[in-house]
Design an enzyme around this catalytic site. Structure first.
Site, PDB file in Angstrom:
ATOM      1  N   GLU A 130      -2.850  -5.319  -3.817  1.00 54.71           N
ATOM      2  CA  GLU A 130      -4.100  -4.596  -3.597  1.00 54.71           C
ATOM      3  C   GLU A 130      -4.122  -3.384  -4.512  1.00 54.71           C
ATOM      4  O   GLU A 130      -3.183  -2.572  -4.522  1.00 54.71           O
ATOM      5  CB  GLU A 130      -4.245  -4.109  -2.142  1.00 54.71           C
ATOM      6  N   GLU A 163       0.221  -4.818   4.754  1.00 48.88           N
ATOM      7  CA  GLU A 163       0.327  -3.383   5.004  1.00 48.88           C
ATOM      8  C   GLU A 163       0.982  -2.971   6.323  1.00 48.88           C
ATOM      9  O   GLU A 163       0.356  -2.310   7.169  1.00 48.88           O
ATOM     10  CB  GLU A 163      -1.052  -2.740   4.879  1.00 48.88           C
TER      11      GLU A 163
END
Length: 376
Positions: free
Chosen positions: A281, A169
């Site tokens: 995710e 991320e």
């Protein structure tokens, strides 16, 4: 023709040609779960404290990560993402040199994962940062980042089921082209360390958002990242998508399936550019809204063919099963999380039995959705 029916022929290695409607769902290659814990103590500014980790290893914390993974494999899962903080691996030093003691502990989890027969993703969970400073843009140099990945890859260079997740991320990246250069340094280091064929995952900005992967410029920047031989083989785009109202993955209720604003534009770009992505995710609360929307998301991912044949099955049979541009999904999260964590996918354990959460048992388990190659 339903995929479930189709695979009854695959098992018998039929020599009869079976035509499959090109609009039918194709099998996803991967379904998995994040086995979190080595990343505990990390913030989104890349400030990780090694002592904050809670390893999902029974002898270290009492948490049976191996048992969880064995249970999930029984459910048909075939990949686990194993988040870890950079600081944990180097014992709180900004270096690419691995701390022998710390790395050995993390390697225990990777070895546990590999023992299940599943694929295992090494995920550096630092948000493109080290203690608040962005890699290659004021923080650790690309040289240090490459050294880290060279040392990691050297250890698992002969493990064909290890996947290298360059970074978890990235966000608020000032220069996406510069970030792509940092990713390139990691890719080159991994390949030159001897890991020539394994998958490497390339994350964009905005927390690896599937929704903004194209619009943020991440897609075009990362599309230029290459293997040292100039190919793009097994360089996979790494994307995340949560289905709560703000896409943060911090709320129990889901309000969208993400198809229109995220998966359709992403799949269109992937097909147009001959690339693939992995949704590393995703998830939601253990509530009805998430069961419905996550099921819709997974079904859509499985429907997005690139028009080519899914090689393992085409090689064995004359059945034409289409390959997908989104390779699969990895749920967030199990491992060291408490069972009452808002996005918990931690199975409860009683005696010799494991019991899945509502979202897993009703939507994400390959045994339920029948959209994963291992059980389809």
């Amino acid at each position: 023709m339903a995929i479930k029916f189709l695979y009854s022929f695959v098992a018998a290695v039929s020599t009869t040609a079976v035509l499959v409607d090109a609009k039918a769902s194709a099998p996803l290659r991967f379904a998995g779960v994040n086995i979190a814990g080595f990343d505990f103590g990390c913030g989104t500014d890349g400030t990780c404290v090694a002592s904050g980790a809670v390893p999902p290893i029974h002898k270290l914390s009492g948490i049976d990560g191996l048992g969880q993974m064995q249970h999930f494999v029984h459910d048909g899962y075939n990949v686990f993402r194993l988040p870890v903080g950079w600081q944990y691996l180097t014992n709180d030093k900004m270096t690419g040199v691995l701390d022998e003691t710390q790395f050995a502990k993390y390697n225990t989890l990777v070895s546990d994962c590999l023992s299940t027969g599943a694929y295992c993703e090494i995920d550096i969970h630092n948000y493109a940062r080290y203690n608040g400073q962005i890699i290659g843009q004021g923080g650790p140099s690309n040289k240090i980042f490459a050294e880290l990945w060279s040392n990691i890859a050297s250890h698992w260079k002969n493990e064909t089921k290890v996947i290298f997740g360059v970074m978890n991320e990235p966000h608020d990246i000032p220069n996406i082209t510069a970030w792509a250069a940092s990713v390139q340094s990691a890719v080159t280091a991994i390949r030159e360390a001897g890991a020539k064929t394994q998958m490497i995952l390339l994350p964009g900005t905005d927390y690896a958002s599937a929704k903004t992967f194209v619009s943020s410029g991440s897609a075009n920047a990362l599309a230029k990242v290459k293997n040292p031989d100039g190919t793009f083989t097994n360089l996979i785009m790494d994307v995340h998508r949560y289905l709560d109202y703000d896409g943060s993955g911090t709320n129990a209720e889901c309000v969208t399936n993400g198809i229109e604003d995220s998966w359709t534009p992403l799949a269109t770009w992937l097909r147009a550019n001959g690339r693939k992505a992995l949704n590393t995710e995703t998830g939601g609360g253990n509530v009805e809204s998430c069961v419905n929307y996550v099921s819709q998301q997974i079904s859509y991912q499985a429907s997005q063919s690139d028009g080519t044949c899914f090689t393992p099955y085409c090689a064995l049979t004359r059945i034409h099963v289409l390959s997908v541009v989104i390779l699969g999904y990895i749920g967030w999260a199990a491992g060291s999380f408490a069972t009452n964590y808002v996005l918990s996918q931690v199975p409860s354990h009683s005696g010799t039995s494991w019991n899945d959460t509502l979202l897993v048992s009703m939507a994400m388990s390959p045994k339920i959705n029948k959209l994963i190659a291992t059980v389809a």
